[in-house]
Write a protein that holds these residues in place. Structure first.
Motif, short mmCIF file in Angstrom:
data_model
loop_
_atom_site.label_atom_id
_atom_site.label_comp_id
_atom_site.label_asym_id
_atom_site.label_seq_id
_atom_site.Cartn_x
_atom_site.Cartn_y
_atom_site.Cartn_z
N CYS A 56 30.31 42.12 49.41
CA CYS A 56 31.14 41.91 48.21
C CYS A 56 32.16 40.80 48.45
O CYS A 56 32.40 39.96 47.57
N CYS A 57 32.76 40.79 49.65
CA CYS A 57 33.70 39.72 49.98
C CYS A 57 33.00 38.36 49.90
O CYS A 57 33.54 37.40 49.34
N ALA A 58 31.80 38.29 50.47
CA ALA A 58 31.07 37.02 50.49
C ALA A 58 30.67 36.58 49.09
O ALA A 58 30.79 35.39 48.74
N VAL A 59 30.19 37.52 48.27
CA VAL A 59 29.76 37.17 46.91
C VAL A 59 30.97 36.76 46.07
O VAL A 59 30.90 35.78 45.31
N ALA A 60 32.07 37.49 46.20
CA ALA A 60 33.28 37.14 45.44
C ALA A 60 33.74 35.73 45.79
O ALA A 60 34.14 34.95 44.91
N LYS A 61 33.66 35.39 47.06
CA LYS A 61 34.04 34.04 47.49
C LYS A 61 33.09 33.01 46.90
O LYS A 61 33.51 31.93 46.45
N ALA A 62 31.79 33.33 46.89
CA ALA A 62 30.81 32.42 46.29
C ALA A 62 31.04 32.25 44.80
O ALA A 62 30.74 31.20 44.23
N PHE A 63 31.60 33.28 44.15
CA PHE A 63 31.92 33.22 42.72
C PHE A 63 33.23 32.48 42.46
O PHE A 63 33.61 32.31 41.32
N GLY A 64 33.94 32.09 43.51
CA GLY A 64 35.14 31.28 43.34
C GLY A 64 36.46 31.97 43.61
O GLY A 64 37.52 31.35 43.44
N ALA A 65 36.44 33.24 44.01
CA ALA A 65 37.70 33.92 44.33
C ALA A 65 38.35 33.21 45.52
O ALA A 65 37.68 32.85 46.49
N THR A 66 39.67 32.99 45.44
CA THR A 66 40.37 32.27 46.51
C THR A 66 41.12 33.20 47.45
O THR A 66 41.41 32.81 48.58
N LYS A 67 41.43 34.39 46.99
CA LYS A 67 42.01 35.41 47.87
C LYS A 67 41.05 36.59 47.91
O LYS A 67 40.79 37.22 46.88
N VAL A 68 40.52 36.85 49.09
CA VAL A 68 39.55 37.93 49.27
C VAL A 68 40.06 38.80 50.41
O VAL A 68 40.01 38.41 51.58
N ILE A 69 40.58 39.97 50.07
CA ILE A 69 41.26 40.83 51.04
C ILE A 69 40.40 42.06 51.32
O ILE A 69 40.07 42.83 50.41
N ALA A 70 40.01 42.24 52.57
CA ALA A 70 39.20 43.39 52.98
C ALA A 70 40.11 44.48 53.52
O ALA A 70 41.03 44.21 54.31
N VAL A 71 39.85 45.72 53.11
CA VAL A 71 40.66 46.87 53.53
C VAL A 71 39.75 47.89 54.22
O VAL A 71 38.68 48.23 53.70
N ASP A 72 40.18 48.36 55.37
CA ASP A 72 39.43 49.40 56.08
C ASP A 72 40.37 50.09 57.05
O ASP A 72 41.45 49.57 57.36
N ILE A 73 39.97 51.29 57.52
CA ILE A 73 40.79 52.02 58.48
C ILE A 73 40.32 51.77 59.91
O ILE A 73 40.92 52.28 60.86
N GLN A 74 39.23 50.98 60.08
CA GLN A 74 38.72 50.65 61.40
C GLN A 74 39.08 49.20 61.74
O GLN A 74 38.53 48.26 61.13
N PRO A 75 39.97 48.98 62.71
CA PRO A 75 40.38 47.62 63.05
C PRO A 75 39.21 46.71 63.42
O PRO A 75 39.21 45.52 63.07
N GLY A 76 38.19 47.25 64.09
CA GLY A 76 37.04 46.44 64.47
C GLY A 76 36.31 45.89 63.26
O GLY A 76 35.85 44.73 63.27
N ARG A 77 36.18 46.70 62.23
CA ARG A 77 35.54 46.24 60.99
C ARG A 77 36.37 45.13 60.34
O ARG A 77 35.82 44.16 59.80
N LEU A 78 37.68 45.27 60.40
CA LEU A 78 38.55 44.26 59.80
C LEU A 78 38.47 42.94 60.57
O LEU A 78 38.51 41.85 59.98
N GLU A 79 38.36 43.03 61.89
CA GLU A 79 38.22 41.81 62.69
C GLU A 79 36.93 41.08 62.31
O GLU A 79 36.92 39.85 62.19
N PHE A 80 35.85 41.85 62.11
CA PHE A 80 34.59 41.23 61.69
C PHE A 80 34.74 40.62 60.30
O PHE A 80 34.26 39.51 60.04
N ALA A 81 35.40 41.35 59.38
CA ALA A 81 35.57 40.86 58.01
C ALA A 81 36.29 39.52 57.99
O ALA A 81 35.94 38.61 57.22
N LYS A 82 37.29 39.37 58.84
CA LYS A 82 38.06 38.11 58.88
C LYS A 82 37.19 36.98 59.41
O LYS A 82 37.28 35.83 58.93
N ARG A 83 36.32 37.28 60.40
CA ARG A 83 35.41 36.25 60.91
C ARG A 83 34.33 35.92 59.89
O ARG A 83 33.78 34.82 59.89
#
Length: 354
Positions: A186-213
């Protein structure tokens, strides 16, 4: 060539998996296609059926082949198939609607009450050597796409549908709750649709590190405070002013749902994709006083698969970066155990060796 074997990975009962040789599916219609399955991704719903034997009203009452995120090679075609030939590489849309009800006729065939969806009781899934589908639910892969990428089209189509439900627009801000495969896509598709701020939320820090990469422009780790407190901190830390334009929940967690409602600005749009408990506490006053647009999202429908393939082929969405591991068919149970334990992002199971 006479086929007598169709090795399949079967859910026999709660936490009971086995390999079983089943009959090769027969073409039921002149427009049918027989596919030799090459790669299948493991979905959270597959793991949930394995653990619990039921999702909502869908209960496993007899042995069922798992899997629905698959790609393959055309093995046989019906007499009226015109768009495919034997040997074509395809991705499989694993839900066959009735094509006659009102939902089907207006293009929302994902809402068909008679949908026969792979690995949703009582229908068998795609974790087998062969699988039958109508021609129009088999999409030929461009030369630039691998069969491994083809197995990612199904979850990417879920994300495409979610983002289209939200009507994400260029220059907008979106918060995506849940950094599992669908949330990340969803983050990737939203960015492809032109969203400029795409904020991922999760309770697992490892998942968030991957999301940022991957494709998130920033991430947020909720604290132990209330949903309103987390929403306030999320807005402040990400310079969202009076709130985000869009929220997609891909977690199904009650805390995420509540935080998502509070983080939106007045008039914002909230889309629910994650399935958690059947009923949750919901901040209805905030939803009403902010006049939020609230939508559900279920699987995918008209145009979603084609757009997902285009996004993959153009590499606007690099979904292949989610693949953690590809395991042999005989190691399918270990792959399920790894997904249950939260190891990796997306695990693919290769089709049975010939």
């Amino acid at each position: 060539m006479k086929r007598t074997e169709n090795l399949s990975f079967v859910l026999e009962g709660v936490q009971k998996l086995k390999f079983e040789d089943r009959p090769v599916p027969q073409l039921q219609d002149p427009h049918d296609v027989l596919v030799r399955v090459k790669f299948t991704g493991i979905c959270g719903s597959d793991v949930h059926y394995w653990n619990c034997g039921q999702i909502g009203p869908f209960k496993v009452e007899k042995p069922m082949v798992l899997g629905h995120e698959s790609s393959g090679i055309v093995e046989q075609i019906g007499s009226k198939v015109t768009t495919l030939k034997v040997g074509d590489r395809i991705t499989m849309e694993p839900g066959e609607p009735c094509r006659r009800c009102d939902a089907c006729k207006i293009g929302t065939y994902n809402l068909c009450p008679a949908m026969a969806f792979a690995a949703t009781p009582p229908y068998d899934g795609t974790l087998a050597q062969y699988y039958r589908l109508p021609e129009d639910l088999c999409y030929q892969l461009p030369d630039s796409m691998s069969l491994e990428q083809g197995a990612l089209v199904e979850p990417l189509s879920v994300a495409v549908h979610l983002v289209r439900q939200a009507n994400v627009s260029p220059g907008s801000s979106i918060v995506v709750f849940g950094a599992g495969p669908v949330g990340l896509l969803c983050c990737a598709v939203a960015k492809a649709f032109g969203a400029t701020k795409v904020i991922a939320v999760d309770i697992q820090p490892g998942r968030l590190e991957f999301a940022k990469r991957f494709e998130a422009t920033s991430t947020f780790l909720p604290g132990s405070g209330s949903a309103l407190e987390n929403a306030t901190r999320l807005r402040t830390e990400n310079d969202l002013g009076n709130g985000a334009d869009f929220v997609i929940d891909a977690s199904g967690a009650e805390a995420s749902i509540n935080t998502g409602i509070h983080v939106l600005h007045p008039g914002g749009t909230y889309v629910q994709g994650g399935m958690g408990r059947d009923e949750v506490n919901f901040p209805i006053t905030a939803a009403c006083t902010k006049e939020l647009v609230i939508k559900g999202s279920f699987r995918y429908s008209s145009g979603d698969y084609k757009l997902a393939i285009q996004l993959l082929a153009s590499q606007q969405v690099k979904a292949q970066e989610l693949i953690t591991e590809i395991v042999k068919f005989e190691d399918a149970e270990r792959a399920f155990q790894n997904v249950k334990a939260g190891r990796g992002i997306k695990i693919l199971i290769a089709g049975p060796e010939e």
